[in-house]
Design a protein around this motif. Structure first.
Motif, PDB file in Angstrom:
ATOM      1  N   GLN A   1       0.812  -1.207   0.000  1.00  0.00           N
ATOM      2  CA  GLN A   1       0.000   0.000   0.000  1.00  0.00           C
ATOM      3  C   GLN A   1       0.854   1.268   0.000  1.00  0.00           C
ATOM      4  O   GLN A   1       0.442   2.303  -0.505  1.00  0.00           O
ATOM      5  N   GLN A  23      -6.339   8.073  -2.156  1.00  0.00           N
ATOM      6  CA  GLN A  23      -7.471   7.363  -2.754  1.00  0.00           C
ATOM      7  C   GLN A  23      -8.449   8.333  -3.378  1.00  0.00           C
ATOM      8  O   GLN A  23      -9.012   8.096  -4.464  1.00  0.00           O
ATOM      9  N   GLU A  24      -8.662   9.467  -2.739  1.00  0.00           N
ATOM     10  CA  GLU A  24      -9.579  10.475  -3.272  1.00  0.00           C
ATOM     11  C   GLU A  24      -9.021  11.065  -4.566  1.00  0.00           C
ATOM     12  O   GLU A  24      -9.786  11.437  -5.462  1.00  0.00           O
ATOM     13  N   ARG A  39      -2.179   7.756  12.366  1.00  0.00           N
ATOM     14  CA  ARG A  39      -3.295   8.596  11.911  1.00  0.00           C
ATOM     15  C   ARG A  39      -2.847   9.528  10.786  1.00  0.00           C
ATOM     16  O   ARG A  39      -3.598   9.772   9.826  1.00  0.00           O
ATOM     17  N   LEU A  68      -3.011   8.388   2.989  1.00  0.00           N
ATOM     18  CA  LEU A  68      -3.549   7.297   2.176  1.00  0.00           C
ATOM     19  C   LEU A  68      -4.967   7.607   1.717  1.00  0.00           C
ATOM     20  O   LEU A  68      -5.337   7.342   0.563  1.00  0.00           O
ATOM     21  N   GLU A  69      -5.757   8.166   2.608  1.00  0.00           N
ATOM     22  CA  GLU A  69      -7.141   8.522   2.244  1.00  0.00           C
ATOM     23  C   GLU A  69      -7.153   9.609   1.177  1.00  0.00           C
ATOM     24  O   GLU A  69      -7.954   9.553   0.229  1.00  0.00           O
ATOM     25  N   GLU A  70      -6.280  10.600   1.322  1.00  0.00           N
ATOM     26  CA  GLU A  70      -6.198  11.652   0.320  1.00  0.00           C
ATOM     27  C   GLU A  70      -5.751  11.098  -1.028  1.00  0.00           C
ATOM     28  O   GLU A  70      -6.227  11.518  -2.078  1.00  0.00           O
ATOM     29  N   ASP A 108      -2.573   7.443   7.658  1.00  0.00           N
ATOM     30  CA  ASP A 108      -3.923   7.138   7.163  1.00  0.00           C
ATOM     31  C   ASP A 108      -4.503   8.324   6.402  1.00  0.00           C
ATOM     32  O   ASP A 108      -5.182   8.157   5.384  1.00  0.00           O
ATOM     33  N   THR A 109      -4.246   9.527   6.901  1.00  0.00           N
ATOM     34  CA  THR A 109      -4.749  10.730   6.232  1.00  0.00           C
ATOM     35  C   THR A 109      -4.171  10.846   4.830  1.00  0.00           C
ATOM     36  O   THR A 109      -4.899  11.128   3.863  1.00  0.00           O
TER      37      THR A 109
END
Length: 201
Positions: free
Chosen positions: A70, A197-198, A187, A193-195, A190-191
């Protein structure tokens, strides 16, 4: 964040071509003996995948750790060890500069500073260097268990002022012994990674 699979995937020396990875990268920089291997092992939930050199200043490679297929943790060569000759120091500088300049997947740089001491000139140079490449370093104040809890804020202020940190710079106290700071780093990752994906990465 749950760490399921980790592996040392790529090791690059001074003459190596850096890999063009498909996943985002998070780089770790710091002087020799600041606890970089301990931090990376602590984040990966492994005891010794990232190995501490028996001879400080001997790490001459850029190491890529694949995390969960990932992302990558990228361990940059340590700096500032006084017993290493000038040629070796220059070599590590070239490697680090090449990485910061050429990596297309680098999302953040974690700069490790020993919380017990004022940042060294080498620490300040690295901080400014990272800024010059367009990154806002995340400061990891290592060895937090070595100071009294009541002195934590004072020492964090010393680190911030010593580096000349810009306003709102993230500074996370870390302890390899207690794993203080790990969840905060998770955390943050994760932020990113989330960005990613967006953004469709």
């Amino acid at each position: 964040m749950v760490i399921k699979n980790v592996s040392l995937e790529t090791v690059c020396g001074i003459t190596s071509k850096l890999p063009e990875n498909a996943h985002m990268e998070f780089a770790f920089a710091g002087k020799s003996n600041v606890g970089k291997s301990s931090l990376i092992n602590g984040l990966m939930n492994r005891k010794s995948l990232a190995r501490t050199s028996a001879s400080p200043g001997k790490t001459q490679t850029i190491n890529y750790y694949n995390i969960n297929d990932q992302m990558y943790f990228v361990d940059l060569p340590g700096y500032g060890y006084t017993k290493v000759n000038v040629q070796e120091k220059e070599k590590w500088g070239v490697m680090t500069e090449n990485y910061l300049y050429t990596s297309r997947q680098l999302k953040a740089v974690f700069l490790l500073i020993d919380i017990r001491h004022e940042p060294s000139e080498n620490d300040k140079m690295m901080y400014d260097w990272i800024l010059s490449y367009g990154f806002r370093p995340v400061i990891i104040a290592t060895k937090a268990d070595k100071i009294k809890p009541g002195q934590l804020a004072k020492h964090l202020k010393t680190v911030s002022e010593g580096l000349g940190c810009k306003e709102n710079t993230t500074i996370i106290p870390w302890s390899a012994m207690t794993k203080q700071g790990r969840e905060e780093i998770y955390r943050l990752l994760d932020t990113y990674l989330e960005e990613g994906q967006e953004d469709g990465e």
